[in-house]
Design a protein around this motif. Structure first.
Motif, mmCIF file in Angstrom:
data_model
loop_
_atom_site.group_PDB
_atom_site.id
_atom_site.type_symbol
_atom_site.label_atom_id
_atom_site.label_comp_id
_atom_site.label_asym_id
_atom_site.label_seq_id
_atom_site.Cartn_x
_atom_site.Cartn_y
_atom_site.Cartn_z
ATOM 1 N N LEU A 117 60.699 8.590 -2.635
ATOM 2 C CA LEU A 117 61.015 7.747 -1.488
ATOM 3 C C LEU A 117 60.672 6.301 -1.828
ATOM 4 C CD1 LEU A 117 59.312 10.028 1.189
ATOM 5 C CD2 LEU A 117 61.776 9.856 0.728
ATOM 6 N N PRO A 118 61.250 5.336 -1.103
ATOM 7 C CA PRO A 118 60.858 3.942 -1.349
ATOM 8 C C PRO A 118 59.371 3.747 -1.080
ATOM 9 C CG PRO A 118 62.856 4.064 -0.016
ATOM 10 C CD PRO A 118 62.312 5.455 -0.087
ATOM 11 N N ALA A 119 58.735 2.920 -1.888
ATOM 12 C CA ALA A 119 57.321 2.616 -1.706
ATOM 13 C C ALA A 119 57.184 1.276 -0.987
ATOM 14 C CB ALA A 119 56.616 2.555 -3.054
ATOM 15 N N PRO A 120 56.311 1.168 0.022
ATOM 16 C CA PRO A 120 56.146 -0.101 0.742
ATOM 17 C C PRO A 120 55.714 -1.222 -0.195
ATOM 18 C CG PRO A 120 55.018 1.697 1.876
ATOM 19 C CD PRO A 120 55.427 2.218 0.544
ATOM 20 N N GLU A 121 56.246 -2.419 0.010
ATOM 21 C CA GLU A 121 55.908 -3.541 -0.859
ATOM 22 C C GLU A 121 54.447 -3.947 -0.743
ATOM 23 O OE1 GLU A 121 58.489 -6.864 -0.452
ATOM 24 O OE2 GLU A 121 60.139 -5.885 -1.541
ATOM 25 N N ASP A 122 53.834 -3.659 0.402
ATOM 26 C CA ASP A 122 52.420 -4.009 0.553
ATOM 27 C C ASP A 122 51.487 -2.903 0.071
ATOM 28 O OD1 ASP A 122 52.700 -2.096 2.523
ATOM 29 O OD2 ASP A 122 52.056 -3.383 4.182
ATOM 30 N N GLY A 123 52.058 -1.778 -0.387
ATOM 31 C CA GLY A 123 51.256 -0.683 -0.925
ATOM 32 C C GLY A 123 50.603 0.190 0.122
ATOM 33 N N SER A 124 50.894 -0.024 1.401
ATOM 34 C CA SER A 124 50.229 0.725 2.465
ATOM 35 C C SER A 124 50.491 2.220 2.334
ATOM 36 C CB SER A 124 50.683 0.230 3.837
ATOM 37 O OG SER A 124 52.093 0.341 3.964
ATOM 38 N N TRP B 152 52.328 8.373 -5.776
ATOM 39 C CA TRP B 152 53.269 7.282 -6.047
ATOM 40 C C TRP B 152 53.154 6.871 -7.504
ATOM 41 C CZ3 TRP B 152 48.687 6.767 -3.531
ATOM 42 C CH2 TRP B 152 47.799 5.785 -3.953
ATOM 43 N N TRP B 153 54.155 6.123 -7.965
ATOM 44 C CA TRP B 153 54.226 5.753 -9.374
ATOM 45 C C TRP B 153 54.751 4.329 -9.476
ATOM 46 C CZ3 TRP B 153 56.387 9.902 -6.984
ATOM 47 C CH2 TRP B 153 57.729 9.787 -6.598
ATOM 48 N N ASN B 154 54.246 3.639 -10.475
ATOM 49 C CA ASN B 154 54.587 2.236 -10.666
ATOM 50 C C ASN B 154 55.867 2.055 -11.475
ATOM 51 O OD1 ASN B 154 52.317 1.424 -9.276
ATOM 52 N ND2 ASN B 154 51.095 0.999 -11.109
ATOM 53 N N VAL B 155 56.446 0.866 -11.355
ATOM 54 C CA VAL B 155 57.591 0.507 -12.196
ATOM 55 C C VAL B 155 57.176 0.661 -13.658
ATOM 56 C CG1 VAL B 155 58.634 -1.044 -10.506
ATOM 57 C CG2 VAL B 155 56.934 -1.940 -12.108
ATOM 58 N N LYS B 156 58.154 0.921 -14.519
ATOM 59 C CA LYS B 156 57.829 1.320 -15.873
ATOM 60 C C LYS B 156 57.603 0.157 -16.832
ATOM 61 C CE LYS B 156 60.351 4.481 -17.712
ATOM 62 N NZ LYS B 156 61.561 5.252 -18.101
ATOM 63 N N HIS B 157 58.373 -0.893 -16.720
ATOM 64 C CA HIS B 157 58.303 -1.929 -17.749
ATOM 65 C C HIS B 157 57.189 -2.923 -17.448
ATOM 66 C CE1 HIS B 157 59.438 -5.005 -20.640
ATOM 67 N NE2 HIS B 157 60.184 -4.080 -21.225
ATOM 68 N N PRO B 158 56.423 -3.332 -18.455
ATOM 69 C CA PRO B 158 55.341 -4.298 -18.222
ATOM 70 C C PRO B 158 55.825 -5.600 -17.595
ATOM 71 C CG PRO B 158 55.075 -3.277 -20.375
ATOM 72 C CD PRO B 158 56.403 -2.809 -19.837
ATOM 73 N N ARG B 159 57.037 -6.018 -17.904
ATOM 74 C CA ARG B 159 57.554 -7.263 -17.325
ATOM 75 C C ARG B 159 57.748 -7.118 -15.821
ATOM 76 N NH1 ARG B 159 61.374 -7.828 -20.460
ATOM 77 N NH2 ARG B 159 63.063 -6.887 -19.279
ATOM 78 N N GLY C 188 52.682 -10.957 -5.325
ATOM 79 C CA GLY C 188 51.884 -10.341 -4.278
ATOM 80 C C GLY C 188 52.396 -9.006 -3.786
ATOM 81 N N ARG C 189 53.322 -8.396 -4.538
ATOM 82 C CA ARG C 189 53.888 -7.119 -4.123
ATOM 83 C C ARG C 189 53.228 -5.972 -4.887
ATOM 84 N NH1 ARG C 189 58.629 -6.482 -6.089
ATOM 85 N NH2 ARG C 189 58.676 -8.358 -7.409
ATOM 86 N N SER C 190 53.208 -4.807 -4.263
ATOM 87 C CA SER C 190 52.771 -3.609 -4.968
ATOM 88 C C SER C 190 53.753 -3.309 -6.090
ATOM 89 C CB SER C 190 52.726 -2.418 -4.008
ATOM 90 O OG SER C 190 52.637 -1.201 -4.725
ATOM 91 N N PRO C 191 53.257 -2.884 -7.264
ATOM 92 C CA PRO C 191 54.165 -2.512 -8.349
ATOM 93 C C PRO C 191 54.743 -1.109 -8.199
ATOM 94 C CG PRO C 191 51.921 -2.248 -9.084
ATOM 95 C CD PRO C 191 51.842 -2.797 -7.681
ATOM 96 N N ALA C 192 54.442 -0.426 -7.091
ATOM 97 C CA ALA C 192 54.928 0.948 -6.917
ATOM 98 C C ALA C 192 56.449 0.985 -6.860
ATOM 99 C CB ALA C 192 54.343 1.557 -5.653
ATOM 100 N N ALA C 193 57.037 1.927 -7.585
ATOM 101 C CA ALA C 193 58.489 2.095 -7.605
ATOM 102 C C ALA C 193 58.963 3.132 -6.607
ATOM 103 C CB ALA C 193 58.952 2.490 -9.008
#
Length: 409
Positions: free
Chosen positions: A9-16, A311-318, A327-332
């Motif tokens: 599912l989409p992950a909230p940008e604030d990481g909540s 939850w899981w983070n975006v894959k690429h370091p960039r 200021g956004r959560s890196p969660a994908a």
């Protein structure tokens, strides 16, 4: 090619986090996983989310990486506070990769210090870093120990040069005892990782690797069967007939030999692929995964779990660094596990442990299957009568089949 992440599912940008993630939080241990996605070269069998310098591309930097992780830790601490999580010190911290020790030891120390300042460490907390034998020095290991690291896990893989060559491992076998000695002198516990079933590896090659690893007197050894992942260089070489395919019977013979040698050498199995010299030498961080505890995963592609929310983070370091810079959560993406999902995972993971899977965690249908597993010699009778499912040696060889029978449709 790195493995793909689930869609979720989409992950909230604030990481909540959802309220359900808080349920029972006070009863579970809390750990931190830090992913360091850099390698000097890409091993032919590896599909982990890792990058060599030539693969990073513009906008990604090893030099700036620690700063990005520090930003995620600060974000994570804020998310947990805002979500109402009870204060919990870290029971374990694990730096994995990739090769964490490609970063300066001072960077790893800085990440650990920040995590400790944000969350605290429990007394006697386990703090591990993975390392290649050729990526450490006596000085770097002392820096890690002084910062609070307690344990290092070296990727030995094999003691046989032609096996290391097939795996594309670049370290010399002679470097392993040197690195182990340095770690011991620094006051760190030592684990060694081995891989069996490499194309072209004989049973005697494997015996050499296990006996050599034992001669270094490590506190812990992991022995993993080689899995050929699609998209890797080794998979392509097997497909083209350049190296022979792997063989399940060969894997079974090598597992049996490893278990015999490791047991004779004073190590006892506590998970299907892991042996420790004493209970205190078991990898507590990995035990937290197998027991369904909570952890925050920092870094590109890292997975986190809190109370059935994953939850899981975006894959690429960039992309990871850019999200945190804004200021956004890196969660994908994320998923909230159903009760059924959590039961399946609980059975799959706990059944692999020597401490056993309590039968009262099984469904009625699963409990009925235990008698048949005893009759087939796959679980220990005495443990089952005491209310625990503990795999026999044969059951360890057929662990997946045991789990299928404990989870009837």
């Amino acid at each position: 090619m790195p493995s793909t992440l689930p869609l979720g599912l989409p992950a909230p940008e604030d990481g909540s986090l959802p309220p359900a993630a808080l349920e029972g939080a006070g009863t579970r241990n809390f750990g931190l996983y830090v992913h360091i996605p850099f390698c000097a070269v890409r091993c032919g069998y590896c599909d982990f989310n890792t990058y060599t310098a030539t693969e990073l591309g513009g906008g990604a930097s090893q030099d700036a990486y620690a700063g990005s992780v520090l930003s995620e830790l600060a974000l994570g601490a804020g998310v947990l506070t805002a979500s109402g999580f009870p204060a919990r010190a870290l029971s374990t911290v694990f730096f994995g990769g990739g090769t964490p020790t490609l970063l300066p030891a001072t960077d790893l120390a800085s990440i650990l210090r920040t995590a400790t300042a944000l969350w605290g460490l429990t007394p006697g907390a386990e703090v591990t870093t993975e390392a290649n034998p050729d990526s450490v020095t006596p000085e770097s290991l002392r820096v890690l120990r002084d910062a609070g690291f307690t344990r290092v896990s070296f990727g030995m893989q094999s003691a046989v040069p032609h096996v290391l060559a097939v795996l594309d491992r670049t370290h010399s076998p002679a470097r392993v005892p040197q690195a182990v000695k340095w770690a011991r002198e620094a006051g760190l516990k030592v684990s060694l990782d081995l891989i069996y079933g490499t194309p072209g590896e004989s049973l005697e090659d494997w015996r050499t690797s296990v006996e050599t690893a034992l001669s270094y007197e490590p506190d812990h050894i992991s022995a993993y069967a080689l899995i050929i992942e699609e998209g890797t260089r080794l998979a392509s070489r097997i497909r083209r007939g350049q190296v022979p395919p792997i063989d399940d019977d060969d894997h079974a013979d090598k597992y049996a030999l490893a278990d015999q040698l490791l047991s004779d050498g004073g190590l006892q199995w506590y998970e299907v692929s892991n042996w420790a010299r004493t209970p205190s030498d078991q990898c507590r961080h990995n035990l937290a995964y197998w027991r369904g505890d909570d952890w925050w995963g920092a870094g590109p592609g890292a997975h986190s779990h809190l109370g059935g929310t994953r939850w899981w983070n975006v894959k690429h370091p960039r992309a990871y660094a850019q999200a945190l810079e804004t200021g956004r959560s890196p969660a994908a993406g994320r998923e909230i596990l159903s009760d059924t999902d959590r039961h399946v995972e609980d059975v799959m993971l706990r059944a692999r442990l020597s401490e056993g899977l309590p039968t009262d965690r099984l469904t009625p249908e699963g409990r009925k299957a235990v008698a048949g597993l005893i009759a087939d010699g796959l679980v220990e009778p005495a443990a089952a009568f005491a209310g625990e499912v503990v795999l026999s040696f044969r059951g360890r060889l057929l662990a997946d089949a045991v789990v299928r029978r404990l989870l009837p449709d």
